[in-house]
Design a protein around this motif. Structure first.
Motif, PDB file in Angstrom:
ATOM      1  N   VAL A 162       0.852  -1.187   0.000  1.00 60.53           N
ATOM      2  CA  VAL A 162       0.000   0.000   0.000  1.00 60.53           C
ATOM      3  C   VAL A 162       0.889   1.238   0.000  1.00 60.53           C
ATOM      4  CG1 VAL A 162      -1.782   1.306   1.225  1.00 60.53           C
ATOM      5  CG2 VAL A 162      -1.842  -1.200   1.219  1.00 60.53           C
ATOM      6  N   LYS A 163       0.655   2.114  -0.942  1.00 61.64           N
ATOM      7  CA  LYS A 163       1.440   3.345  -1.065  1.00 61.64           C
ATOM      8  C   LYS A 163       1.288   4.197   0.191  1.00 61.64           C
ATOM      9  CE  LYS A 163       2.044   7.322  -4.143  1.00 61.64           C
ATOM     10  NZ  LYS A 163       1.532   7.994  -5.377  1.00 61.64           N
ATOM     11  N   GLY A 164       2.414   4.647   0.724  1.00 64.97           N
ATOM     12  CA  GLY A 164       2.389   5.497   1.905  1.00 64.97           C
ATOM     13  C   GLY A 164       2.333   4.749   3.209  1.00 64.97           C
ATOM     14  N   SER A 165       2.029   3.450   3.147  1.00 66.33           N
ATOM     15  CA  SER A 165       1.961   2.644   4.367  1.00 66.33           C
ATOM     16  C   SER A 165       3.057   1.581   4.407  1.00 66.33           C
ATOM     17  CB  SER A 165       0.595   1.959   4.479  1.00 66.33           C
ATOM     18  OG  SER A 165      -0.442   2.923   4.599  1.00 66.33           O
ATOM     19  N   ASP A 166       3.418   1.059   3.236  1.00 68.32           N
ATOM     20  CA  ASP A 166       4.460   0.032   3.150  1.00 68.32           C
ATOM     21  C   ASP A 166       5.700   0.618   2.476  1.00 68.32           C
ATOM     22  OD1 ASP A 166       2.641  -1.797   4.248  1.00 68.32           O
ATOM     23  OD2 ASP A 166       1.853  -2.295   2.269  1.00 68.32           O
ATOM     24  N   THR A 167       6.853   0.158   2.885  1.00 67.47           N
ATOM     25  CA  THR A 167       8.109   0.714   2.370  1.00 67.47           C
ATOM     26  C   THR A 167       8.633  -0.003   1.137  1.00 67.47           C
ATOM     27  OG1 THR A 167       9.384  -0.710   3.878  1.00 67.47           O
ATOM     28  CG2 THR A 167       8.783   1.484   4.682  1.00 67.47           C
ATOM     29  N   THR A 168       8.015  -1.113   0.764  1.00 69.34           N
ATOM     30  CA  THR A 168       8.542  -1.912  -0.347  1.00 69.34           C
ATOM     31  C   THR A 168       8.367  -1.242  -1.700  1.00 69.34           C
ATOM     32  OG1 THR A 168       6.443  -3.095  -0.430  1.00 69.34           O
ATOM     33  CG2 THR A 168       8.208  -4.092   0.858  1.00 69.34           C
ATOM     34  N   GLY A 169       7.340  -0.401  -1.852  1.00 66.18           N
ATOM     35  CA  GLY A 169       7.051   0.181  -3.156  1.00 66.18           C
ATOM     36  C   GLY A 169       6.378  -0.817  -4.069  1.00 66.18           C
ATOM     37  N   ALA A 170       6.048  -0.373  -5.289  1.00 65.00           N
ATOM     38  CA  ALA A 170       5.346  -1.228  -6.236  1.00 65.00           C
ATOM     39  C   ALA A 170       6.156  -2.484  -6.549  1.00 65.00           C
ATOM     40  CB  ALA A 170       5.065  -0.458  -7.524  1.00 65.00           C
ATOM     41  N   ILE A 171       5.447  -3.598  -6.782  1.00 59.77           N
ATOM     42  CA  ILE A 171       6.115  -4.869  -7.089  1.00 59.77           C
ATOM     43  C   ILE A 171       5.864  -5.254  -8.548  1.00 59.77           C
ATOM     44  CG2 ILE A 171       6.082  -5.721  -4.722  1.00 59.77           C
ATOM     45  CD1 ILE A 171       3.603  -7.388  -5.481  1.00 59.77           C
ATOM     46  N   ALA A 172       6.850  -5.914  -9.155  1.00 59.19           N
ATOM     47  CA  ALA A 172       6.740  -6.355 -10.549  1.00 59.19           C
ATOM     48  C   ALA A 172       5.932  -7.639 -10.631  1.00 59.19           C
ATOM     49  CB  ALA A 172       8.122  -6.554 -11.150  1.00 59.19           C
ATOM     50  N   VAL A 173       4.917  -7.638 -11.482  1.00 62.10           N
ATOM     51  CA  VAL A 173       4.080  -8.833 -11.651  1.00 62.10           C
ATOM     52  C   VAL A 173       4.348  -9.550 -12.969  1.00 62.10           C
ATOM     53  CG1 VAL A 173       2.251  -7.935 -10.167  1.00 62.10           C
ATOM     54  CG2 VAL A 173       2.149  -7.518 -12.619  1.00 62.10           C
ATOM     55  N   LEU A 174       4.855  -8.826 -13.981  1.00 59.28           N
ATOM     56  CA  LEU A 174       5.137  -9.433 -15.282  1.00 59.28           C
ATOM     57  C   LEU A 174       6.226  -8.621 -15.971  1.00 59.28           C
ATOM     58  CD1 LEU A 174       4.283 -11.730 -17.209  1.00 59.28           C
ATOM     59  CD2 LEU A 174       2.635 -10.143 -18.235  1.00 59.28           C
ATOM     60  N   THR A 175       7.312  -9.298 -16.365  1.00 59.61           N
ATOM     61  CA  THR A 175       8.474  -8.601 -16.920  1.00 59.61           C
ATOM     62  C   THR A 175       9.034  -9.377 -18.102  1.00 59.61           C
ATOM     63  OG1 THR A 175       9.049  -7.789 -14.708  1.00 59.61           O
ATOM     64  CG2 THR A 175      10.771  -7.671 -16.392  1.00 59.61           C
ATOM     65  N   SER A 176       9.360  -8.676 -19.190  1.00 61.66           N
ATOM     66  CA  SER A 176       9.999  -9.330 -20.326  1.00 61.66           C
ATOM     67  C   SER A 176      11.473  -9.553 -20.033  1.00 61.66           C
ATOM     68  CB  SER A 176       9.867  -8.474 -21.595  1.00 61.66           C
ATOM     69  OG  SER A 176      10.777  -7.383 -21.570  1.00 61.66           O
ATOM     70  N   LYS A 177      12.039 -10.587 -20.648  1.00 62.94           N
ATOM     71  CA  LYS A 177      13.470 -10.842 -20.498  1.00 62.94           C
ATOM     72  C   LYS A 177      14.295 -10.152 -21.582  1.00 62.94           C
ATOM     73  CE  LYS A 177      13.606 -15.055 -17.761  1.00 62.94           C
ATOM     74  NZ  LYS A 177      14.165 -16.421 -17.633  1.00 62.94           N
ATOM     75  N   ALA A 178      13.600  -9.352 -22.420  1.00 65.26           N
ATOM     76  CA  ALA A 178      14.276  -8.563 -23.457  1.00 65.26           C
ATOM     77  C   ALA A 178      15.127  -9.435 -24.369  1.00 65.26           C
ATOM     78  CB  ALA A 178      15.123  -7.455 -22.836  1.00 65.26           C
ATOM     79  N   GLY A 179      14.601 -10.611 -24.709  1.00 67.22           N
ATOM     80  CA  GLY A 179      15.339 -11.517 -25.579  1.00 67.22           C
ATOM     81  C   GLY A 179      15.482 -10.974 -26.992  1.00 67.22           C
ATOM     82  N   LYS A 180      16.621 -11.256 -27.614  1.00 65.54           N
ATOM     83  CA  LYS A 180      16.923 -10.704 -28.939  1.00 65.54           C
ATOM     84  C   LYS A 180      17.013 -11.769 -30.023  1.00 65.54           C
ATOM     85  CE  LYS A 180      19.227  -6.623 -27.056  1.00 65.54           C
ATOM     86  NZ  LYS A 180      20.454  -5.775 -27.030  1.00 65.54           N
ATOM     87  N   THR A 181      16.387 -12.916 -29.792  1.00 64.17           N
ATOM     88  CA  THR A 181      16.289 -13.954 -30.821  1.00 64.17           C
ATOM     89  C   THR A 181      14.818 -14.256 -31.068  1.00 64.17           C
ATOM     90  OG1 THR A 181      16.275 -15.832 -29.280  1.00 64.17           O
ATOM     91  CG2 THR A 181      18.442 -14.958 -29.951  1.00 64.17           C
ATOM     92  N   ASP A 182      14.546 -14.953 -32.182  1.00 70.84           N
ATOM     93  CA  ASP A 182      13.150 -15.279 -32.505  1.00 70.84           C
ATOM     94  C   ASP A 182      12.493 -16.142 -31.442  1.00 70.84           C
ATOM     95  OD1 ASP A 182      13.306 -13.866 -34.852  1.00 70.84           O
ATOM     96  OD2 ASP A 182      13.678 -15.612 -36.124  1.00 70.84           O
ATOM     97  N   GLN A 183      13.287 -16.905 -30.687  1.00 74.35           N
ATOM     98  CA  GLN A 183      12.740 -17.809 -29.673  1.00 74.35           C
ATOM     99  C   GLN A 183      12.609 -17.161 -28.297  1.00 74.35           C
ATOM    100  OE1 GLN A 183      15.427 -18.786 -31.768  1.00 74.35           O
ATOM    101  NE2 GLN A 183      13.852 -19.590 -33.138  1.00 74.35           N
TER     102      GLN A 183
END
Length: 269
Positions: free
Chosen positions: A185-206
């Motif tokens: 929760v913003k302003g109540s917790d110190t962790t800040g926003a959490i990542a739920v889905l992230t690309s691995k920035a892959g540079k090949t077709d696979q």
């Protein structure tokens, strides 16, 4: 069929009589160009049922989306924990499934909560991430807040509609073994926003997410075949992998509480 047979007999007859004819064929060739150019897709990308290419329409909830650098956050979930009894004990309340309709159909079906991103950047190696943070405490209109109550996600399943090895293209939440991830929760917790889905920035077709749709479904071992049919979970059924934890110290009142969640899509340059 008749013409073929007659022609075959004629060739055999010629061979027997010895009247074979040799010929040297001459050829010439030219080359032409085939051309195609592309620009990033504009407009909304059709939401799909995670784990398939089936186009669906989400109903009874949030339908907002945002596009950053030709990467689109196509869907984020509402969390409705329904009507519950007050208690003198600490309680966990499951979230009601999200609802969707198949394209061209008015029948509603349940589906676990999910986040979905479509990458039409036209670039391999695009780095993007979706984060979430609760904007404020759960509060009722009279002003009473649930200061320690938090939404917890216990499990997840990652999908991609093109890449067969999903772990090579995206990552999800970091969920401790036999535990859960708490949405801060913003302003109540110190962790800040959490990542739920992230690309691995892959540079090949696979390994690239370019031209694909990625999802994180908040359910353990999500199987799309369990949803969208007559024996699917009812519209009032709940997803046990998303819970609202309400400690006894919050002294929940017999009122309706609500909060906003901020889902943010960030695309690296």
């Amino acid at each position: 069929m008749k013409t073929t047979k007659i022609l075959g007999l004629s060739l055999i007859a010629v061979g027997v009589l010895g009247f074979s004819v040799s010929a040297s064929a001459e050829t010439g060739a030219v080359k032409t160009d085939g051309k195609a150019s592309f620009v990033p897709q504009s407009g909304d990308i059709n939401t799909i049922k995670p784990g398939t290419d089936e186009k669906i329409d989400m109903v009874d909830g949030n339908n907002e989306r945002v596009t950053v650098e030709n990467v689109q956050l196509m869907h984020v979930p509402d969390f409705d924990f329904g009507n519950n009894e007050t208690s003198v004990d600490t309680k966990n309340y499951d979230a009601i499934y999200e609802h969707y309709q198949k394209s061209g159909d008015t029948t509603k079906y349940s589906i676990p909560h999910f986040v979905q991103v479509g990458d039409v950047s036209g670039v391999q190696g695009t780095a993007w991430t979706v984060t979430v943070e609760q904007d404020s405490l759960f509060k009722e209109t009279g002003g009473h807040s649930l200061k320690a109550s938090r939404i917890n996600v216990y499990n997840q399943t990652l999908t991609n509609n093109v890449q067969t090895s999903v772990a090579d293209v995206v990552t999800g939440l970091t969920i401790p073994s036999d535990s859960a991830v708490q949405i801060p929760v913003k302003g109540s917790d110190t962790t800040g926003a959490i990542a739920v889905l992230t690309s691995k920035a892959g540079k090949t077709d696979q390994t690239t997410t370019n031209g694909t749709i990625s999802s994180v479904v908040f359910q353990k071992e999500y199987d799309e075949s369990n949803y969208g049919k007559t024996d699917s979970p009812a519209l009032t059924d709940k997803n046990a992998d998303v819970k609202l934890n309400v400690p006894q110290s919050d002294g929940v009142q017999a009122k309706s509480y609500s909060a906003k969640l901020n889902w943010t899509l960030t695309v690296e340059p």
